[in-house]
Design an enzyme around this catalytic site. Structure first.
Site, mmCIF file in Angstrom:
data_model
loop_
_atom_site.group_PDB
_atom_site.id
_atom_site.type_symbol
_atom_site.label_atom_id
_atom_site.label_comp_id
_atom_site.label_asym_id
_atom_site.label_seq_id
_atom_site.Cartn_x
_atom_site.Cartn_y
_atom_site.Cartn_z
ATOM 1 N N CYS A 2 80.024 -60.583 0.901
ATOM 2 C CA CYS A 2 80.928 -61.442 1.651
ATOM 3 C C CYS A 2 82.317 -60.817 1.659
ATOM 4 O O CYS A 2 82.705 -60.138 0.722
ATOM 5 C CB CYS A 2 81.053 -62.848 1.077
ATOM 6 S SG CYS A 2 79.498 -63.690 0.874
ATOM 7 N N ARG A 27 80.178 -56.163 4.504
ATOM 8 C CA ARG A 27 79.861 -56.931 3.293
ATOM 9 C C ARG A 27 78.900 -58.081 3.552
ATOM 10 O O ARG A 27 78.505 -58.786 2.624
ATOM 11 C CB ARG A 27 81.141 -57.527 2.725
ATOM 12 C CG ARG A 27 82.012 -56.485 2.134
ATOM 13 C CD ARG A 27 83.361 -57.053 1.787
ATOM 14 N NE ARG A 27 84.031 -56.106 0.959
ATOM 15 C CZ ARG A 27 84.043 -56.147 -0.360
ATOM 16 N NH1 ARG A 27 83.474 -57.125 -0.995
ATOM 17 N NH2 ARG A 27 84.641 -55.204 -1.037
ATOM 18 N N TRP A 74 77.332 -63.168 3.363
ATOM 19 C CA TRP A 74 75.984 -62.696 3.037
ATOM 20 C C TRP A 74 75.426 -63.769 2.119
ATOM 21 O O TRP A 74 75.875 -63.903 0.974
ATOM 22 C CB TRP A 74 76.051 -61.339 2.334
ATOM 23 C CG TRP A 74 74.705 -60.744 2.067
ATOM 24 C CD1 TRP A 74 73.970 -59.979 2.917
ATOM 25 C CD2 TRP A 74 73.930 -60.846 0.868
ATOM 26 N NE1 TRP A 74 72.783 -59.610 2.338
ATOM 27 C CE2 TRP A 74 72.736 -60.123 1.067
ATOM 28 C CE3 TRP A 74 74.121 -61.485 -0.363
ATOM 29 C CZ2 TRP A 74 71.750 -60.022 0.100
ATOM 30 C CZ3 TRP A 74 73.128 -61.391 -1.332
ATOM 31 C CH2 TRP A 74 71.961 -60.654 -1.094
ATOM 32 N N ASN A 98 83.647 -65.013 -2.538
ATOM 33 C CA ASN A 98 82.741 -63.871 -2.637
ATOM 34 C C ASN A 98 82.268 -63.821 -4.079
ATOM 35 O O ASN A 98 83.097 -63.738 -4.992
ATOM 36 C CB ASN A 98 83.513 -62.593 -2.246
ATOM 37 C CG ASN A 98 82.789 -61.327 -2.650
ATOM 38 O OD1 ASN A 98 81.575 -61.326 -2.802
ATOM 39 N ND2 ASN A 98 83.524 -60.252 -2.831
ATOM 40 N N GLY A 99 80.948 -63.885 -4.283
ATOM 41 C CA GLY A 99 80.424 -63.863 -5.653
ATOM 42 C C GLY A 99 79.364 -64.932 -5.814
ATOM 43 O O GLY A 99 78.859 -65.465 -4.833
ATOM 44 N N GLU A 480 63.986 -41.907 -1.353
ATOM 45 C CA GLU A 480 65.066 -42.159 -0.399
ATOM 46 C C GLU A 480 64.525 -42.212 1.042
ATOM 47 O O GLU A 480 64.944 -43.062 1.832
ATOM 48 C CB GLU A 480 66.149 -41.069 -0.550
ATOM 49 C CG GLU A 480 67.239 -41.055 0.514
ATOM 50 C CD GLU A 480 68.070 -42.326 0.614
ATOM 51 O OE1 GLU A 480 67.920 -43.218 -0.231
ATOM 52 O OE2 GLU A 480 68.862 -42.427 1.565
ATOM 53 N N LYS A 484 65.000 -45.466 3.395
ATOM 54 C CA LYS A 484 65.635 -45.414 4.722
ATOM 55 C C LYS A 484 64.735 -46.068 5.748
ATOM 56 O O LYS A 484 65.178 -46.867 6.550
ATOM 57 C CB LYS A 484 65.891 -43.970 5.177
ATOM 58 C CG LYS A 484 67.083 -43.211 4.652
ATOM 59 C CD LYS A 484 68.426 -43.683 5.085
ATOM 60 C CE LYS A 484 68.924 -44.807 4.248
ATOM 61 N NZ LYS A 484 69.505 -44.625 2.999
ATOM 62 N N GLU A 487 64.349 -49.966 5.211
ATOM 63 C CA GLU A 487 65.515 -50.827 5.395
ATOM 64 C C GLU A 487 65.913 -50.984 6.857
ATOM 65 O O GLU A 487 66.461 -52.007 7.230
ATOM 66 C CB GLU A 487 66.705 -50.436 4.509
ATOM 67 C CG GLU A 487 67.352 -49.120 4.747
ATOM 68 C CD GLU A 487 68.441 -48.789 3.721
ATOM 69 O OE1 GLU A 487 69.012 -49.690 3.093
ATOM 70 O OE2 GLU A 487 68.741 -47.590 3.566
ATOM 71 N N HIS A 503 46.771 -41.834 -8.940
ATOM 72 C CA HIS A 503 46.716 -42.909 -9.935
ATOM 73 C C HIS A 503 46.865 -44.292 -9.301
ATOM 74 O O HIS A 503 47.351 -45.222 -9.946
ATOM 75 C CB HIS A 503 47.791 -42.686 -11.001
ATOM 76 C CG HIS A 503 47.576 -41.426 -11.767
ATOM 77 N ND1 HIS A 503 46.482 -41.245 -12.591
ATOM 78 C CD2 HIS A 503 48.270 -40.271 -11.800
ATOM 79 C CE1 HIS A 503 46.532 -40.030 -13.121
ATOM 80 N NE2 HIS A 503 47.609 -39.417 -12.650
ATOM 81 N N LYS A 603 76.340 -53.856 3.047
ATOM 82 C CA LYS A 603 76.665 -52.508 2.593
ATOM 83 C C LYS A 603 77.262 -52.491 1.191
ATOM 84 O O LYS A 603 77.048 -51.569 0.423
ATOM 85 C CB LYS A 603 77.632 -51.868 3.589
ATOM 86 C CG LYS A 603 77.886 -50.423 3.265
ATOM 87 C CD LYS A 603 77.989 -49.577 4.484
ATOM 88 C CE LYS A 603 77.990 -48.122 4.125
ATOM 89 N NZ LYS A 603 76.653 -47.616 3.792
HETATM 90 C C1 G6P Z 1 73.538 -51.411 -0.830
HETATM 91 C C2 G6P Z 1 73.600 -50.492 0.367
HETATM 92 C C3 G6P Z 1 73.013 -49.128 -0.002
HETATM 93 C C4 G6P Z 1 73.720 -48.550 -1.210
HETATM 94 C C5 G6P Z 1 73.714 -49.526 -2.395
HETATM 95 C C6 G6P Z 1 74.665 -49.062 -3.495
HETATM 96 O O1 G6P Z 1 72.225 -51.736 -1.128
HETATM 97 O O2 G6P Z 1 72.909 -51.053 1.455
HETATM 98 O O3 G6P Z 1 73.152 -48.260 1.099
HETATM 99 O O4 G6P Z 1 73.095 -47.371 -1.586
HETATM 100 O O5 G6P Z 1 74.176 -50.812 -1.972
HETATM 101 O O6 G6P Z 1 75.963 -49.131 -3.001
HETATM 102 P P1 G6P Z 1 77.149 -48.225 -3.509
HETATM 103 O O7 G6P Z 1 78.325 -48.649 -2.677
HETATM 104 O O8 G6P Z 1 77.338 -48.549 -4.968
HETATM 105 O O9 G6P Z 1 76.777 -46.807 -3.287
#
Ligand code: G6P
Length: 608
Positions: A2, A27, A74, A98-99, A480, A484, A487, A503, A603
């Protein structure tokens, strides 16, 4: 998560608040709202969905107040609908948050018993009720907020507006970031300095436990006991313009294509190509001489950058690495050796779990080193050593250029550690620096695979499940690649160490489950090929991502082969990341999903 913005000034507040919220949309973007005071009375506009919905609402029904608070959400507690959108208002008190308030249930029951009536499903509404209760006892707003805050457990950044108080915003912080900004006859508040960048470059950050009182003429800070604190504002170098997509359709693809440049910039900061040496701050080199292990902690994509770095620290610096996701690390009983180095990797520098892990490690005598993209972030300010990545603002929620810039920084750090510990010779360093200097051109070559990947994406978009496999540093890269894809396309994808396939996951293989095999022609190549052929033998379709050497060695059978140039193993993950990002992006395009703001994500994750 947020985002919060506050404005008190001479002109209407809604426009600068909306502009600030746009900068904070990363956010959260499931609903948004603004409250202002008009002729002393609270007036709110709130809308579900992206900020553009709130913007359209404001165009039809403008807000004219010269003081206000705004929020982009969010959802944590309560569905993302208009009722649950902030600001929440109770008896003339409006609040944005926010929190997470962890004891909201107990507080809600207590408040219900004393006659409070709740309008929303949120944890935040209890805050408005608690403050309103204090006002009813005859307290002034500042005293009312101060009396309510100790009742709150969890994390918060808060901003309050009070009916009848046309020159007062109160802010408070515990755990979640909050900044204030100074103007001429107007003052501001925001979740970060970027939100306030077009308004001012003079900023102050709240520390945990701070309460701030903002009027048109000034900003005061108080601690929990109500004692006034002396806080000197600082000038920040912020970008005043919203970042644009340029000729690209989405931020994500723009950011993918920026990688050769920004990784080059990041590397230029840490390598001296002329002398073939790594340039690190002096204390970094000293640090590595005296330690017997490092820990690496991060979340999401940044965690995968850390996992790759583990292989590098072990191989090039002979250094044992303890690595975990921050949400686990912070609650474990880790036996720390005092004086060791704890590395934290983060794009935003605000991720709640990573930040809490940093404080946890510091409290156990670890020296904190942050690899962060936002140089003014809480994590950067809380660390003894900061190694900035120069990716520039990353807007797409799916991290791309921040990831490869983190890898570039960590690779340099591992080589610096190897030199400082005597594991690498000066000649080794020269060879590795040469490899690092070539990364931007390897990345350019990787981008040239885009037309082929576009074709592949059309086939990939029909899949329900996709597996990614690799060995060594290609294992975290597989994780990763899967992250990607899932998400932004919502296709179920998993990354596995290639040797683990047998396994369990191999049970999933049939002709409808594509397997992306990441296998440059390195010392693990033959072993990964065996795993690829185990998939092919079960009718699985494989996409082989390899280099020229690997392509020459590979026996036929792959559904499609993507070939990069040969490159030294240290730098391969940086270039091999690019086709994986392109694959996720183009598959999302085929499916028509929201690439830059995928559902349910944000993000910057400032809640646990
Ligand atoms: C969220 C974002 C990711 C990111 C992660 C960690 O999940 O969507 O893209 O890798 O947070 O965020 P940071 O800002 O600590 O790299």
């Amino acid at each position: 998560m947020c985002g919060i913005v506050g404005f008190v000034g001479r002109g209407p507040a809604a426009a600068p608040i909306l502009d600030g919220l746009k900068r904070l949309e990363y956010r959260g973007y499931d609903s948004a709202g603004i409250a202002t005071l008009e002729r002393g009375l609270l007036t709110r506009r709130r809308a579900v969905g992206k900020l553009k919905n709130l913007e359209s609402m404001l165009a039809c029904e403008p807000l004219v107040g010269r003081i206000g608070i705004g929020h982009t959400r969010w959802a944590t507690h309560g569905r993302p609908n208009e009722t649950n959108a902030h600001p929440h208002a109770v008896d003339g008190v409006a609040v944005v948050h926010n929190g997470i308030i962890e004891n909201h249930r107990e507080l809600r029951e207590e408040l219900n018993r004393s006659g409070a009536r709740f309008a929303t499903e949120t944890d935040t509404e209890v805050i408005a009720h608690l403050v309103s209760q204090q006002l009813k006892k005859g307290r002034e707003p500042v005293a009312a907020v101060r009396a309510a805050l100790p009742r709150l457990e969890g994390a918060f950044a808060l901003a309050f507006l009070f009916e009848g108080y046309g020159d007062l915003i109160i802010g408070a912080r515990k755990g979640s970031p909050l900044a204030v900004g100074y103007g001429e006859g107007e003052m501001y508040l925001g979740s970060d300095a970027i939100a306030l960048a077009p308004l001012t470059d003079t900023i102050n950050y709240l520390e945990d436990g701070d309460v701030t009182v903002i009027t048109r003429q000034g900003i005061a800070f108080f601690n929990a006991k109500g004692e006034q604190l002396r806080r000197l504002p600082a000038k920040i170098a912020g970008s005043t313009v919203l970042v644009h997509k340029g000729e690209h359709r989405h931020f994500m693809i723009k950011e993918i294509h920026e990688q050769p440049r920004v990784v080059g910039l990041t590397l230029a900061q840490y390598v001296d190509a002329a002398t073939g040496t790594i340039k690190m701050p002096k204390d970094v080199e000293l640090e590595f001489r005296d330690i017997n292990r490092v820990s690496i902690t991060a979340c999401g994509t940044a965690f995968y950058a850390g996992l790759i770095a583990r292989y590098w620290f072990e191989r090039y610096a002979g250094l044992p690495v303890e690595i975990d996701v921050a949400s686990e690390f912070r609650y474990r009983s880790v036996p720390f050796d005092p004086g060791n180095l704890a590395i934290f990797v983060s794009q935003s520098g605000e991720t709640a779990d990573t930040l809490a892990s940093l404080e946890f490690a510091k409290a156990h005598g670890q020296r904190a080193l942050a690899v962060v993209n936002v140089a003014s972030s809480t994590m950067a300010r809380a660390s003894q050593i900061v190694l900035p990545t120069l990716a520039g603002p990353e807007v797409g929620v799916a991290s791309t250029k921040a990831f490869t810039s983190q890898l570039a920084t960590l690779a340099c750090l591992a080589v610096a550690a190897g030199r400082a510990r005597g594991v690498l010779s000066a000649d080794d360093e020269v060879a590795l620096v040469r490899a690092l200097a070539d990364v931007p051109s390897y990345m350019m070559r990787a981008l040239e695979l885009e037309p082929k990947i576009r074709q592949l994406a059309r086939k990939m978009a029909r899949s329900r499940d996709v597996l990614f496999i690799g060995r060594g540093t290609n294992y975290p890269l597989a994780l990763e690649g899967a992250l990607k894809l899932k998400e932004i396309t919502y296709i179920h994808a998993e990354g596995y160490a290639a040797g683990e396939l047998k396994h369990g996951p191999i049970a999933l293989i049939d002709k409808d489950v594509p397997v992306v095999v990441i296998a440059p022609g390195d010392m693990m190549f033959e072993k990964t090929m065996s795993n690829m052929h185990e998939v092919i033998a079960r009718e699985g379709r494989t996409i082989l991502l390899t280099d020229r050497k690997g392509a020459a060695l590979a026996s036929p059978g792959a559904w499609m082969t993507l070939v990069l140039p040969d490159m030294p193993p240290l730098v391969a993950p940086l270039a091999f990341a690019v086709p994986l990002q392109l694959l996720a992006y183009h598959t999302a395009l085929v499916l028509g999903t929201d690439v830059d703001q995928p559902r349910n994500l944000a993000k910057s994750v400032t809640v646990e």
